[in-house]
Write a protein that holds these residues in place. Structure first.
Motif, PDB file in Angstrom:
ATOM      1  N   GLY A  60       0.814  -1.215   0.000  1.00 15.02           N
ATOM      2  CA  GLY A  60       0.000   0.000   0.000  1.00 15.02           C
ATOM      3  C   GLY A  60       0.840   1.255   0.000  1.00 15.02           C
ATOM      4  N   ALA A  61       2.175   1.082  -0.066  1.00 11.93           N
ATOM      5  CA  ALA A  61       3.078   2.228  -0.043  1.00 11.93           C
ATOM      6  C   ALA A  61       4.445   1.794  -0.558  1.00 11.93           C
ATOM      7  CB  ALA A  61       3.200   2.787   1.374  1.00 11.93           C
ATOM      8  N   ILE A  62       5.263   2.760  -0.953  1.00 12.84           N
ATOM      9  CA  ILE A  62       6.555   2.449  -1.543  1.00 12.84           C
ATOM     10  C   ILE A  62       7.518   1.825  -0.550  1.00 12.84           C
ATOM     11  CG2 ILE A  62       7.612   4.712  -1.099  1.00 12.84           C
ATOM     12  CD1 ILE A  62       8.752   4.476  -4.027  1.00 12.84           C
ATOM     13  N   ASP A  63       7.308   2.078   0.744  1.00  7.18           N
ATOM     14  CA  ASP A  63       8.205   1.535   1.770  1.00  7.18           C
ATOM     15  C   ASP A  63       7.630   0.315   2.472  1.00  7.18           C
ATOM     16  OD1 ASP A  63       6.183   2.947   2.970  1.00  7.18           O
ATOM     17  OD2 ASP A  63       7.477   4.039   4.385  1.00  7.18           O
ATOM     18  N   ALA A  64       6.685  -0.379   1.822  1.00  6.07           N
ATOM     19  CA  ALA A  64       5.968  -1.464   2.484  1.00  6.07           C
ATOM     20  C   ALA A  64       6.565  -2.852   2.260  1.00  6.07           C
ATOM     21  CB  ALA A  64       4.507  -1.475   2.040  1.00  6.07           C
ATOM     22  N   VAL A  65       7.564  -2.992   1.377  1.00  5.65           N
ATOM     23  CA  VAL A  65       8.113  -4.333   1.131  1.00  5.65           C
ATOM     24  C   VAL A  65       8.717  -4.941   2.396  1.00  5.65           C
ATOM     25  CG1 VAL A  65       9.870  -5.658  -0.107  1.00  5.65           C
ATOM     26  CG2 VAL A  65       8.438  -4.031  -1.344  1.00  5.65           C
ATOM     27  N   PRO A  66       9.586  -4.242   3.128  1.00  2.00           N
ATOM     28  CA  PRO A  66      10.107  -4.834   4.369  1.00  2.00           C
ATOM     29  C   PRO A  66       9.003  -5.112   5.387  1.00  2.00           C
ATOM     30  CG  PRO A  66      11.431  -2.931   3.716  1.00  2.00           C
ATOM     31  CD  PRO A  66      10.209  -2.928   2.854  1.00  2.00           C
ATOM     32  N   VAL A  67       7.984  -4.281   5.398  1.00  2.00           N
ATOM     33  CA  VAL A  67       6.859  -4.482   6.313  1.00  2.00           C
ATOM     34  C   VAL A  67       6.137  -5.781   5.983  1.00  2.00           C
ATOM     35  CG1 VAL A  67       4.656  -3.531   7.121  1.00  2.00           C
ATOM     36  CG2 VAL A  67       6.579  -2.004   6.636  1.00  2.00           C
ATOM     37  N   ALA A  68       5.879  -6.006   4.695  1.00  2.00           N
ATOM     38  CA  ALA A  68       5.176  -7.218   4.270  1.00  2.00           C
ATOM     39  C   ALA A  68       5.997  -8.464   4.571  1.00  2.00           C
ATOM     40  CB  ALA A  68       4.857  -7.142   2.778  1.00  2.00           C
ATOM     41  N   LEU A  69       7.279  -8.427   4.260  1.00  2.00           N
ATOM     42  CA  LEU A  69       8.123  -9.602   4.495  1.00  2.00           C
ATOM     43  C   LEU A  69       8.247  -9.906   5.990  1.00  2.00           C
ATOM     44  CD1 LEU A  69      10.918  -8.964   1.843  1.00  2.00           C
ATOM     45  CD2 LEU A  69       9.005 -10.579   1.696  1.00  2.00           C
ATOM     46  N   ASP A  70       8.286  -8.867   6.811  1.00  2.00           N
ATOM     47  CA  ASP A  70       8.341  -9.087   8.258  1.00  2.00           C
ATOM     48  C   ASP A  70       7.025  -9.658   8.779  1.00  2.00           C
ATOM     49  OD1 ASP A  70       9.473  -8.629  11.059  1.00  2.00           O
ATOM     50  OD2 ASP A  70       7.679  -7.360  11.106  1.00  2.00           O
ATOM     51  N   ALA A  71       5.905  -9.119   8.310  1.00  2.00           N
ATOM     52  CA  ALA A  71       4.601  -9.608   8.762  1.00  2.00           C
ATOM     53  C   ALA A  71       4.391 -11.071   8.395  1.00  2.00           C
ATOM     54  CB  ALA A  71       3.485  -8.744   8.166  1.00  2.00           C
ATOM     55  N   LEU A  72       4.920 -11.483   7.253  1.00  2.00           N
ATOM     56  CA  LEU A  72       4.728 -12.838   6.749  1.00  2.00           C
ATOM     57  C   LEU A  72       5.820 -13.811   7.185  1.00  2.00           C
ATOM     58  CD1 LEU A  72       3.744 -11.892   3.098  1.00  2.00           C
ATOM     59  CD2 LEU A  72       2.194 -12.779   4.846  1.00  2.00           C
ATOM     60  N   ASP A  73       6.771 -13.347   7.962  1.00  2.00           N
ATOM     61  CA  ASP A  73       8.003 -14.083   8.231  1.00  2.00           C
ATOM     62  C   ASP A  73       7.787 -15.558   8.563  1.00  2.00           C
ATOM     63  OD1 ASP A  73      10.846 -14.361   8.698  1.00  2.00           O
ATOM     64  OD2 ASP A  73      10.368 -14.364  10.823  1.00  2.00           O
ATOM     65  N   GLU A  74       6.976 -15.867   9.558  1.00  2.00           N
ATOM     66  CA  GLU A  74       6.794 -17.273   9.952  1.00  2.00           C
ATOM     67  C   GLU A  74       6.050 -18.061   8.886  1.00  2.00           C
ATOM     68  OE1 GLU A  74       6.347 -18.389  14.255  1.00  2.00           O
ATOM     69  OE2 GLU A  74       5.604 -16.320  14.375  1.00  2.00           O
ATOM     70  N   LEU A  75       5.128 -17.413   8.183  1.00  2.00           N
ATOM     71  CA  LEU A  75       4.395 -18.106   7.122  1.00  2.00           C
ATOM     72  C   LEU A  75       5.300 -18.475   5.956  1.00  2.00           C
ATOM     73  CD1 LEU A  75       1.096 -16.013   6.994  1.00  2.00           C
ATOM     74  CD2 LEU A  75       1.368 -18.340   7.890  1.00  2.00           C
ATOM     75  N   LEU A  76       6.395 -17.748   5.789  1.00  2.00           N
ATOM     76  CA  LEU A  76       7.302 -18.019   4.674  1.00  2.00           C
ATOM     77  C   LEU A  76       8.089 -19.308   4.865  1.00  2.00           C
ATOM     78  CD1 LEU A  76       8.583 -14.401   3.976  1.00  2.00           C
ATOM     79  CD2 LEU A  76       6.923 -15.714   2.652  1.00  2.00           C
ATOM     80  N   ASP A  77       7.982 -19.910   6.035  1.00  2.00           N
ATOM     81  CA  ASP A  77       8.598 -21.220   6.257  1.00  2.00           C
ATOM     82  C   ASP A  77       7.678 -22.359   5.821  1.00  2.00           C
ATOM     83  OD1 ASP A  77      10.947 -20.181   7.362  1.00  2.00           O
ATOM     84  OD2 ASP A  77      10.067 -20.056   9.364  1.00  2.00           O
ATOM     85  N   ILE A  78       6.453 -22.018   5.407  1.00  2.00           N
ATOM     86  CA  ILE A  78       5.455 -22.988   4.943  1.00  2.00           C
ATOM     87  C   ILE A  78       5.380 -22.880   3.418  1.00  2.00           C
ATOM     88  CG2 ILE A  78       2.981 -23.581   5.019  1.00  2.00           C
ATOM     89  CD1 ILE A  78       2.961 -22.339   7.847  1.00  2.00           C
TER      90      ILE A  78
END
Length: 281
Positions: A60-78
């Motif tokens: 939703g913003a230009i600086d949101a990529v690190p935010v998204a990857l952090d929010a999804l962190d544990e799910l990215l192990d699935i």
């Protein structure tokens, strides 16, 4: 908890196969300021999915990529599958929110470019499959799933011919993933014999009116009928269609009426012999 958990069952696995718990979310529209939504996304891991599917509009913003990857962190192990929506390529712009209710004449006004390549790289580096123009084969429990996807059809970035064709003979089940559930994509995936399609984009209508048995969407912001704006539906011999109403909104239209933020836990189960031709859940 700031979201609704929608649960559904899709009977598409071969007889004797173990159920597969699919976490399906869409339309996060994340910005660094959305702390409650970020906390909600982090809590999705507690649903213990076997597979994660995201149907786009992470940003939703230009600086949101690190935010998204952090929010999804544990799910990215699935094991995960994802496609992008227009808001992963272009930042939102101020516009009349009532324009969603007018006929779609195909005119698109883009905001500033977003670093979608950084998001794609971050997701794939952790093992998720980018299905924007590709197929993937993965084994979940005792089932081999073939998944294929398209980029955002709302902005005409889709080209189904790049993934078209009958499912791989080694697959136990074949599914499609797309952001905006336009009829042309549903029809193409039906012709290829897919069993289910996962999509987002609609926000469930975003504004819904009270109706018999619940509420009714005023629009889907695509050519999908409004009765299919969210949840699990099936029409005729089409694949099952599961549409996520999504978690977020544009920062310039931060309102949802009778369509609360949601995440879905969709369980894939063994095929049923009989079913009606027009179903909604």
């Amino acid at each position: 908890m700031g979201f609704v958990l929608r649960e559904a069952e899709i009977p598409i696995l071969p007889a004797g196969h173990q159920p597969i718990r699919v976490l399906h979310f869409s339309d996060l529209h994340l910005t660094p300021a959305r702390r409650r939504e970020i906390a909600d996304i982090k809590s999705f891991i507690n649903l213990k999915p076997d597979l994660v599917i995201s149907t786009g509009d992470f940003l939703g913003a230009i600086d949101a990529v690190p935010v998204a990857l952090d929010a999804l962190d544990e799910l990215l192990d699935i094991p995960g599958l994802f496609v992008f929506g227009s808001n992963d390529y272009y930042a939102p712009r101020v516009k009349n929110p009532f324009s969603y209710l007018t006929p779609d004449r195909g005119k698109r006004i883009h905001g500033d470019p977003l670093p979608s390549h950084e998001l794609a790289e971050g997701l794939t580096k952790r093992g998720w499959n980018n299905l924007n123009f590709s197929r993937a084969m993965l084994k979940i429990n005792d089932s081999v799933i073939e998944a294929r996807g398209t980029d955002d059809a709302h902005h005409n970035r889709d080209d189904y011919s790049l993934v078209a064709g009958k499912p791989d003979s080694a697959a136990d089940v074949a599914i499609g993933v797309t952001h905006a559930p336009y009829k042309r994509i549903i029809e193409a995936m039906k012709e290829d014999g897919l069993s289910a399609i996962f999509a987002g984009h609609t926000h469930g209508g975003q504004v819904r009116l009270p109706w018999i048995g619940g509420s009714r969407a005023l629009t889907t912001n695509c050519d999908l009928p409004t009765w299919r704006a969210r949840g699990l539906t099936r029409f005729g011999r089409e694949p099952w269609l599961h549409v996520s109403a999504g978690m977020g909104t544009s920062p310039f239209a931060h309102i949802r009426v009778a369509s609360p933020p949601e995440v879905s836990l969709v369980t894939l189960t063994q095929r049923r012999v009989n079913h009606s031709s027009d179903e909604r859940f």
